[in-house]
Scaffold this active site. Structure first.
Site, short mmCIF file in Angstrom:
data_model
loop_
_atom_site.label_atom_id
_atom_site.label_comp_id
_atom_site.label_asym_id
_atom_site.label_seq_id
_atom_site.Cartn_x
_atom_site.Cartn_y
_atom_site.Cartn_z
N ASN A 1 0.86 -1.18 0.00
CA ASN A 1 0.00 0.00 0.00
C ASN A 1 0.90 1.23 0.00
O ASN A 1 1.50 1.56 1.01
CB ASN A 1 -0.89 -0.04 1.25
CG ASN A 1 -1.68 1.24 1.44
OD1 ASN A 1 -1.80 2.05 0.52
ND2 ASN A 1 -2.22 1.43 2.64
N TRP A 2 0.97 1.88 -1.15
CA TRP A 2 1.88 3.02 -1.26
C TRP A 2 1.33 4.28 -0.63
O TRP A 2 2.03 5.29 -0.55
CB TRP A 2 2.21 3.27 -2.74
CG TRP A 2 3.21 2.31 -3.30
CD1 TRP A 2 3.82 1.28 -2.64
CD2 TRP A 2 3.75 2.31 -4.64
NE1 TRP A 2 4.69 0.63 -3.48
CE2 TRP A 2 4.67 1.23 -4.70
CE3 TRP A 2 3.53 3.09 -5.76
CZ2 TRP A 2 5.37 0.94 -5.87
CZ3 TRP A 2 4.23 2.79 -6.92
CH2 TRP A 2 5.15 1.74 -6.97
N GLY B 1 3.06 2.24 10.58
CA GLY B 1 4.03 3.32 10.37
C GLY B 1 4.82 3.70 11.61
O GLY B 1 5.47 4.73 11.64
N GLY C 1 5.29 1.31 4.24
CA GLY C 1 6.63 1.84 4.00
C GLY C 1 7.59 0.89 3.29
O GLY C 1 8.29 1.30 2.35
#
Ligand code: PGA
Length: 255
Positions: free
Chosen positions: A9-10, A177, A239
């Site tokens: 997932n960018w 994150g 990430g």
């Protein structure tokens, strides 16, 4: 047997230039290695075009989107419908990511409409339904209660047949994150409970077949141990999916 599935997932990272570079680098790397699991990249919508091969010899990267609207078309500024995605070769749509819930006010009810729209209006797209508890809820031992509510509302009204096509992604918000991954044992325990919950909401067949990913600070160093857990069928990775070498390591964790 549930086939492992790893999805990058960018989020709002990698525009056209970086996505082109990623595509070229991954194409080179995959010339030398075979991948034997399901995988996909969810780029920003504008970068999808950079991940599509120019001719049939080019690398075909399975594609995902990060969001979709449940209506077919109309006055919904900024949104994209399932019908529109059907004109592209899109394989998955991430639905209900915690960032969508937190910053864009997505509720379980909206997520439910999106999951249904995908399952009922698309022949090709599989919804990846993200859910998970906040740090506060985790500290108060409310994880399973929160998940029970999220899943019962987000999967409300689905038939057994529809439910087994969904991919679930358990993402504790405190692990996203932050570098604070849930331990493999901790993630396994929650995901095993989720599978039991699905068994009660639908039936044992659905529970055995539905694929459940873990997400939250997954990287090339911790993926293997997570994937060794019997109920963890894959990972949703932010990430560590942005760089081609790192992504290759993730999708070849079993080599
Ligand atoms: P992360 O993000 O891997 O950067 O923690 C995961 C996600 O939000 O899906």
């Amino acid at each position: 047997m549930r086939k492992p599935i790893i999805v990058g997932n960018w989020k709002m990272n990698n525009g056209l230039k970086k996505s082109n570079d990623f595509y070229d680098e991954l194409s080179n790397l995959l010339n030398k290695t075979k991948v034997n699991i399901d995988y996909a990249i969810a780029p920003p919508t504008l970068s999808l075009v950079a991940l599509i091969p120019e001719n049939e010899d080019g690398l075909f990267i399975p594609l995902a989107v990060q969001n979709v609207h449940y209506e077919k078309n109309g006055a919904f500024t900024g949104e994209i419908s399932v019908d529109m995605l059907e004109e592209w070769a899109i394989d998955y749509a991430i639905i209900g990511h915690s960032e969508r819930r937190q910053y864009f006010n997505e509720t379980n009810k909206i997520v439910n409409k999106k999951v249904k729209a995908i399952l009922r209006k698309s022949d090709n797209i599989t919804p990846i339904l993200a859910f998970g508890e906040t740090e506060e809820e985790y500290n108060q031992n409310k994880t399973m209660d929160v998940i029970q509510k999220q899943l019962s509302e987000c999967l409300n009204g689905l038939s057994n047949f529809e439910a087994q096509d969904v991919v679930l992604a358990y993402e504790p918000i405190w692990a996203i994150g932050t570098g604070k991954t849930a331990t493999p044992e901790e993630a396994q325990k929650v995901i095993k409970n989720v599978r039991e919950m699905i068994g009660k909401m639908f039936n044992n067949k659905v529970a055995n077949e539905i694929r459940i990913q873990y997400g939250g600070s997954v990287n090339p160093d911790n993926i293997k141990e997570l994937m060794l857990q019997p109920d963890i069928d894959g990972a949703l990775v932010g990430g560590a999916s942005l760089d081609a070498k790192s992504f290759l390591k993730l999708i070849t964790y079993n080599k």
